[in-house]
Design a protein around this motif. Sequence first.
Motif, PDB file in Angstrom:
ATOM      1  N   ASP A 284       0.817  -1.214   0.000  1.00  0.00           N
ATOM      2  CA  ASP A 284       0.000   0.000   0.000  1.00  0.00           C
ATOM      3  C   ASP A 284       0.850   1.262   0.000  1.00  0.00           C
ATOM      4  O   ASP A 284       0.588   2.195  -0.763  1.00  0.00           O
ATOM      5  CB  ASP A 284      -0.935   0.020   1.200  1.00  0.00           C
ATOM      6  CG  ASP A 284      -2.072  -0.970   1.066  1.00  0.00           C
ATOM      7  OD1 ASP A 284      -2.198  -1.589  -0.010  1.00  0.00           O
ATOM      8  OD2 ASP A 284      -2.822  -1.128   2.042  1.00  0.00           O
ATOM      9  N   LEU A 285       1.868   1.312   0.850  1.00  0.00           N
ATOM     10  CA  LEU A 285       2.705   2.517   0.910  1.00  0.00           C
ATOM     11  C   LEU A 285       3.469   2.730  -0.394  1.00  0.00           C
ATOM     12  O   LEU A 285       3.624   3.868  -0.845  1.00  0.00           O
ATOM     13  CB  LEU A 285       3.677   2.437   2.080  1.00  0.00           C
ATOM     14  CG  LEU A 285       3.047   2.611   3.450  1.00  0.00           C
ATOM     15  CD1 LEU A 285       4.118   2.474   4.535  1.00  0.00           C
ATOM     16  CD2 LEU A 285       2.356   3.937   3.562  1.00  0.00           C
ATOM     17  N   ALA A 286       3.927   1.652  -0.988  1.00  0.00           N
ATOM     18  CA  ALA A 286       4.637   1.792  -2.265  1.00  0.00           C
ATOM     19  C   ALA A 286       3.705   2.332  -3.349  1.00  0.00           C
ATOM     20  O   ALA A 286       4.112   3.161  -4.173  1.00  0.00           O
ATOM     21  CB  ALA A 286       5.221   0.448  -2.690  1.00  0.00           C
ATOM     22  N   ALA A 287       2.461   1.906  -3.338  1.00  0.00           N
ATOM     23  CA  ALA A 287       1.497   2.410  -4.317  1.00  0.00           C
ATOM     24  C   ALA A 287       1.209   3.893  -4.092  1.00  0.00           C
ATOM     25  O   ALA A 287       1.105   4.666  -5.061  1.00  0.00           O
ATOM     26  CB  ALA A 287       0.208   1.603  -4.248  1.00  0.00           C
ATOM     27  N   LEU A 288       1.086   4.300  -2.837  1.00  0.00           N
ATOM     28  CA  LEU A 288       0.858   5.714  -2.548  1.00  0.00           C
ATOM     29  C   LEU A 288       2.056   6.570  -2.944  1.00  0.00           C
ATOM     30  O   LEU A 288       1.895   7.670  -3.489  1.00  0.00           O
ATOM     31  CB  LEU A 288       0.556   5.902  -1.066  1.00  0.00           C
ATOM     32  CG  LEU A 288      -0.792   5.373  -0.593  1.00  0.00           C
ATOM     33  CD1 LEU A 288      -0.902   5.484   0.916  1.00  0.00           C
ATOM     34  CD2 LEU A 288      -1.924   6.095  -1.278  1.00  0.00           C
ATOM     35  N   ARG A 289       3.267   6.064  -2.682  1.00  0.00           N
ATOM     36  CA  ARG A 289       4.466   6.807  -3.092  1.00  0.00           C
ATOM     37  C   ARG A 289       4.544   6.932  -4.611  1.00  0.00           C
ATOM     38  O   ARG A 289       4.922   7.984  -5.134  1.00  0.00           O
ATOM     39  CB  ARG A 289       5.713   6.111  -2.577  1.00  0.00           C
ATOM     40  CG  ARG A 289       5.948   6.319  -1.111  1.00  0.00           C
ATOM     41  CD  ARG A 289       7.299   5.752  -0.681  1.00  0.00           C
ATOM     42  NE  ARG A 289       7.351   5.664   0.753  1.00  0.00           N
ATOM     43  CZ  ARG A 289       7.323   4.537   1.445  1.00  0.00           C
ATOM     44  NH1 ARG A 289       7.276   3.378   0.815  1.00  0.00           N
ATOM     45  NH2 ARG A 289       7.357   4.554   2.756  1.00  0.00           N
ATOM     46  N   ALA A 290       4.202   5.877  -5.318  1.00  0.00           N
ATOM     47  CA  ALA A 290       4.234   5.924  -6.778  1.00  0.00           C
ATOM     48  C   ALA A 290       3.223   6.928  -7.314  1.00  0.00           C
ATOM     49  O   ALA A 290       3.522   7.676  -8.261  1.00  0.00           O
ATOM     50  CB  ALA A 290       3.959   4.537  -7.354  1.00  0.00           C
ATOM     51  N   ALA A 291       2.041   6.983  -6.708  1.00  0.00           N
ATOM     52  CA  ALA A 291       1.032   7.958  -7.134  1.00  0.00           C
ATOM     53  C   ALA A 291       1.515   9.380  -6.865  1.00  0.00           C
ATOM     54  O   ALA A 291       1.336  10.274  -7.696  1.00  0.00           O
ATOM     55  CB  ALA A 291      -0.288   7.686  -6.420  1.00  0.00           C
ATOM     56  N   ARG A 292       2.132   9.599  -5.702  1.00  0.00           N
ATOM     57  CA  ARG A 292       2.661  10.925  -5.372  1.00  0.00           C
ATOM     58  C   ARG A 292       3.762  11.325  -6.354  1.00  0.00           C
ATOM     59  O   ARG A 292       3.790  12.451  -6.852  1.00  0.00           O
ATOM     60  CB  ARG A 292       3.210  10.927  -3.950  1.00  0.00           C
ATOM     61  CG  ARG A 292       3.774  12.284  -3.533  1.00  0.00           C
ATOM     62  CD  ARG A 292       4.608  12.179  -2.286  1.00  0.00           C
ATOM     63  NE  ARG A 292       5.751  11.309  -2.559  1.00  0.00           N
ATOM     64  CZ  ARG A 292       6.478  10.730  -1.613  1.00  0.00           C
ATOM     65  NH1 ARG A 292       6.190  10.897  -0.354  1.00  0.00           N
ATOM     66  NH2 ARG A 292       7.512   9.969  -1.936  1.00  0.00           N
ATOM     67  N   ASP A 293       4.674  10.401  -6.644  1.00  0.00           N
ATOM     68  CA  ASP A 293       5.758  10.703  -7.580  1.00  0.00           C
ATOM     69  C   ASP A 293       5.226  11.013  -8.972  1.00  0.00           C
ATOM     70  O   ASP A 293       5.727  11.914  -9.652  1.00  0.00           O
ATOM     71  CB  ASP A 293       6.741   9.542  -7.639  1.00  0.00           C
ATOM     72  CG  ASP A 293       7.522   9.380  -6.354  1.00  0.00           C
ATOM     73  OD1 ASP A 293       7.525  10.321  -5.534  1.00  0.00           O
ATOM     74  OD2 ASP A 293       8.128   8.297  -6.174  1.00  0.00           O
ATOM     75  N   HIS A 294       4.210  10.284  -9.391  1.00  0.00           N
ATOM     76  CA  HIS A 294       3.626  10.534 -10.715  1.00  0.00           C
ATOM     77  C   HIS A 294       2.972  11.912 -10.752  1.00  0.00           C
ATOM     78  O   HIS A 294       3.113  12.648 -11.733  1.00  0.00           O
ATOM     79  CB  HIS A 294       2.610   9.448 -11.050  1.00  0.00           C
ATOM     80  CG  HIS A 294       1.973   9.628 -12.391  1.00  0.00           C
ATOM     81  ND1 HIS A 294       2.671   9.405 -13.556  1.00  0.00           N
ATOM     82  CD2 HIS A 294       0.740  10.035 -12.747  1.00  0.00           C
ATOM     83  CE1 HIS A 294       1.870   9.667 -14.577  1.00  0.00           C
ATOM     84  NE2 HIS A 294       0.698  10.051 -14.108  1.00  0.00           N
ATOM     85  N   ARG A 295       2.266  12.280  -9.682  1.00  0.00           N
ATOM     86  CA  ARG A 295       1.628  13.590  -9.616  1.00  0.00           C
ATOM     87  C   ARG A 295       2.679  14.697  -9.660  1.00  0.00           C
ATOM     88  O   ARG A 295       2.517  15.700 -10.366  1.00  0.00           O
ATOM     89  CB  ARG A 295       0.800  13.691  -8.343  1.00  0.00           C
ATOM     90  CG  ARG A 295      -0.075  14.937  -8.302  1.00  0.00           C
ATOM     91  CD  ARG A 295      -0.853  15.045  -7.019  1.00  0.00           C
ATOM     92  NE  ARG A 295       0.059  15.428  -5.947  1.00  0.00           N
ATOM     93  CZ  ARG A 295       0.215  14.764  -4.809  1.00  0.00           C
ATOM     94  NH1 ARG A 295      -0.466  13.681  -4.578  1.00  0.00           N
ATOM     95  NH2 ARG A 295       1.067  15.182  -3.890  1.00  0.00           N
TER      96      ARG A 295
END
Length: 68
Positions: free
Chosen positions: A29-40
Motif C-alpha cells: 500500500d505505501l509503495a502504491a501511494l508513493r508511486a502515485a505521489r511521484d507521478h503527480r
Amino acid sequence: MNALHQYLFDAYRAALHDEPAPPVPGTHDLAALRAARDHRRFEAVLAGRPATHRVRTALHRWLHPGAC
C-alpha cells in the motif's frame, strides 16, 4: 468475501500445490501511494508547475493576496 478471506483462500491453495504464499494484504500500500505521489509531482513538473508545497503555496496566496 473481503481481502483477508481471499488471502486465506489463496494461501491455502498455494500450500496445497507447494507454491509460495501470496503477499499479505496491505503489504504494498505505501509503495502504491508513493508511486502515485511521484507521478503527480512528475506531471506537475512537465506542466511547469511547482512540484512540492502546492497546497501550502495555494493557501498562502489565498490568505495573503497582496504578498505574492
